[in-house]
Design a protein around this motif. Sequence first.
Motif, PDB file in Angstrom:
ATOM      1  N   ASP A  86       0.799  -1.223   0.000  1.00 14.85           N
ATOM      2  CA  ASP A  86       0.000   0.000   0.000  1.00 14.85           C
ATOM      3  C   ASP A  86       0.831   1.272   0.000  1.00 14.85           C
ATOM      4  OD1 ASP A  86      -2.523  -1.256   0.012  1.00 14.85           O
ATOM      5  OD2 ASP A  86      -2.354  -1.611   2.160  1.00 14.85           O
ATOM      6  N   HIS A  87       2.120   1.171   0.233  1.00 16.81           N
ATOM      7  CA  HIS A  87       2.957   2.368   0.308  1.00 16.81           C
ATOM      8  C   HIS A  87       3.804   2.497  -0.955  1.00 16.81           C
ATOM      9  CE1 HIS A  87       5.823   5.330   1.731  1.00 16.81           C
ATOM     10  NE2 HIS A  87       4.917   5.638   2.644  1.00 16.81           N
ATOM     11  N   PRO A  88       3.807   3.678  -1.570  1.00 18.87           N
ATOM     12  CA  PRO A  88       4.560   3.866  -2.812  1.00 18.87           C
ATOM     13  C   PRO A  88       6.054   3.531  -2.706  1.00 18.87           C
ATOM     14  CG  PRO A  88       3.126   5.736  -2.433  1.00 18.87           C
ATOM     15  CD  PRO A  88       3.059   4.878  -1.202  1.00 18.87           C
ATOM     16  N   SER A  89       6.667   3.822  -1.580  1.00 22.46           N
ATOM     17  CA  SER A  89       8.100   3.522  -1.423  1.00 22.46           C
ATOM     18  C   SER A  89       8.350   2.014  -1.421  1.00 22.46           C
ATOM     19  CB  SER A  89       8.647   4.128  -0.138  1.00 22.46           C
ATOM     20  OG  SER A  89       8.610   5.530  -0.219  1.00 22.46           O
ATOM     21  N   ASP A  90       7.482   1.285  -0.743  1.00 19.73           N
ATOM     22  CA  ASP A  90       7.622  -0.178  -0.716  1.00 19.73           C
ATOM     23  C   ASP A  90       7.432  -0.764  -2.106  1.00 19.73           C
ATOM     24  OD1 ASP A  90       7.991  -0.047   2.046  1.00 19.73           O
ATOM     25  OD2 ASP A  90       5.865  -0.439   2.477  1.00 19.73           O
ATOM     26  N   LEU A  91       6.413  -0.279  -2.813  1.00 17.60           N
ATOM     27  CA  LEU A  91       6.161  -0.758  -4.162  1.00 17.60           C
ATOM     28  C   LEU A  91       7.319  -0.383  -5.086  1.00 17.60           C
ATOM     29  CD1 LEU A  91       4.333  -2.200  -6.165  1.00 17.60           C
ATOM     30  CD2 LEU A  91       3.129  -0.015  -6.522  1.00 17.60           C
ATOM     31  N   ALA A  92       7.851   0.810  -4.939  1.00 21.47           N
ATOM     32  CA  ALA A  92       8.976   1.256  -5.772  1.00 21.47           C
ATOM     33  C   ALA A  92      10.186   0.343  -5.597  1.00 21.47           C
ATOM     34  CB  ALA A  92       9.349   2.697  -5.431  1.00 21.47           C
ATOM     35  N   LYS A  93      10.467  -0.033  -4.382  1.00 23.53           N
ATOM     36  CA  LYS A  93      11.598  -0.936  -4.130  1.00 23.53           C
ATOM     37  C   LYS A  93      11.369  -2.298  -4.772  1.00 23.53           C
ATOM     38  CE  LYS A  93      12.809   1.389   0.142  1.00 23.53           C
ATOM     39  NZ  LYS A  93      12.708   1.348   1.595  1.00 23.53           N
ATOM     40  N   GLU A  94      10.137  -2.780  -4.730  1.00 25.14           N
ATOM     41  CA  GLU A  94       9.809  -4.052  -5.367  1.00 25.14           C
ATOM     42  C   GLU A  94       9.929  -3.949  -6.884  1.00 25.14           C
ATOM     43  OE1 GLU A  94       9.283  -7.134  -4.193  1.00 25.14           O
ATOM     44  OE2 GLU A  94       9.775  -6.332  -2.224  1.00 25.14           O
ATOM     45  N   ILE A  95       9.448  -2.849  -7.435  1.00 28.56           N
ATOM     46  CA  ILE A  95       9.562  -2.639  -8.883  1.00 28.56           C
ATOM     47  C   ILE A  95      11.033  -2.641  -9.288  1.00 28.56           C
ATOM     48  CG2 ILE A  95       9.240  -0.938 -10.740  1.00 28.56           C
ATOM     49  CD1 ILE A  95       6.611  -0.115  -9.248  1.00 28.56           C
ATOM     50  N   GLN A  96      11.834  -1.918  -8.553  1.00 29.46           N
ATOM     51  CA  GLN A  96      13.262  -1.848  -8.837  1.00 29.46           C
ATOM     52  C   GLN A  96      13.889  -3.243  -8.804  1.00 29.46           C
ATOM     53  OE1 GLN A  96      15.911  -0.009  -5.898  1.00 29.46           O
ATOM     54  NE2 GLN A  96      16.660   1.326  -7.553  1.00 29.46           N
ATOM     55  N   SER A  97      13.546  -4.014  -7.800  1.00 26.48           N
ATOM     56  CA  SER A  97      14.081  -5.363  -7.643  1.00 26.48           C
ATOM     57  C   SER A  97      13.621  -6.296  -8.766  1.00 26.48           C
ATOM     58  CB  SER A  97      13.668  -5.921  -6.281  1.00 26.48           C
ATOM     59  OG  SER A  97      14.083  -7.251  -6.149  1.00 26.48           O
ATOM     60  N   ILE A  98      12.354  -6.229  -9.123  1.00 24.28           N
ATOM     61  CA  ILE A  98      11.796  -7.093 -10.175  1.00 24.28           C
ATOM     62  C   ILE A  98      12.518  -6.851 -11.495  1.00 24.28           C
ATOM     63  CG2 ILE A  98       9.743  -7.437 -11.623  1.00 24.28           C
ATOM     64  CD1 ILE A  98       8.101  -6.992  -8.959  1.00 24.28           C
ATOM     65  N   TYR A  99      12.667  -5.601 -11.867  1.00 26.13           N
ATOM     66  CA  TYR A  99      13.303  -5.282 -13.144  1.00 26.13           C
ATOM     67  C   TYR A  99      14.811  -5.550 -13.095  1.00 26.13           C
ATOM     68  CZ  TYR A  99       9.052  -3.349 -15.163  1.00 26.13           C
ATOM     69  OH  TYR A  99       7.776  -3.202 -15.673  1.00 26.13           O
ATOM     70  N   LYS A 100      15.432  -5.310 -11.956  1.00 26.48           N
ATOM     71  CA  LYS A 100      16.871  -5.579 -11.805  1.00 26.48           C
ATOM     72  C   LYS A 100      17.144  -7.071 -11.951  1.00 26.48           C
ATOM     73  CE  LYS A 100      21.192  -5.015 -10.220  1.00 26.48           C
ATOM     74  NZ  LYS A 100      22.013  -5.931 -10.962  1.00 26.48           N
ATOM     75  N   THR A 101      16.326  -7.895 -11.326  1.00 30.33           N
ATOM     76  CA  THR A 101      16.496  -9.340 -11.394  1.00 30.33           C
ATOM     77  C   THR A 101      16.346  -9.845 -12.833  1.00 30.33           C
ATOM     78  OG1 THR A 101      15.674  -9.603  -9.136  1.00 30.33           O
ATOM     79  CG2 THR A 101      15.588 -11.541 -10.557  1.00 30.33           C
ATOM     80  N   SER A 102      15.396  -9.313 -13.555  1.00 31.33           N
ATOM     81  CA  SER A 102      15.125  -9.784 -14.910  1.00 31.33           C
ATOM     82  C   SER A 102      16.121  -9.279 -15.948  1.00 31.33           C
ATOM     83  CB  SER A 102      13.724  -9.356 -15.348  1.00 31.33           C
ATOM     84  OG  SER A 102      12.760  -9.982 -14.553  1.00 31.33           O
ATOM     85  N   PHE A 103      16.501  -8.027 -15.837  1.00 32.64           N
ATOM     86  CA  PHE A 103      17.303  -7.402 -16.888  1.00 32.64           C
ATOM     87  C   PHE A 103      18.747  -7.129 -16.490  1.00 32.64           C
ATOM     88  CE2 PHE A 103      12.923  -6.392 -17.930  1.00 32.64           C
ATOM     89  CZ  PHE A 103      12.875  -6.751 -19.265  1.00 32.64           C
ATOM     90  N   GLU A 104      19.057  -7.359 -15.220  1.00 31.19           N
ATOM     91  CA  GLU A 104      20.395  -7.087 -14.699  1.00 31.19           C
ATOM     92  C   GLU A 104      20.824  -5.651 -14.986  1.00 31.19           C
ATOM     93  OE1 GLU A 104      23.021 -10.197 -16.029  1.00 31.19           O
ATOM     94  OE2 GLU A 104      21.943 -11.699 -14.857  1.00 31.19           O
TER      95      GLU A 104
END
Length: 86
Positions: free
Chosen positions: A42-60
């Motif tokens: 529910d918090h934008p900062s938490d979601l932002a960190k997850e987004i960053q992690s998801i894309y980093k894991t996939s695309f390095e």
Amino acid sequence: MEIREMNRKAVLVLEEWDPFTIGSEGYETQIADVITQLGVLDHPSDLAKEIQSIYKTSFEKWIPLERCVDISYKLIALKYKAKHII
């Protein structure tokens, strides 16, 4: 707005975002993962960190957190709109 409609709009927002300029069709898995996290967080900062992690894991490749925060605010706004309209 119901959850299904919120998810559809969130997919469109994420497809338009295209952080690595590879075209919207190049992010199907990542978009699905972000939509899952949007349902949980529910918090934008938490979601932002997850987004960053998801894309980093996939695309390095690292996306600056500020860019992830920008998109997370748009997604959280959709979520709250879906929750608060009866």
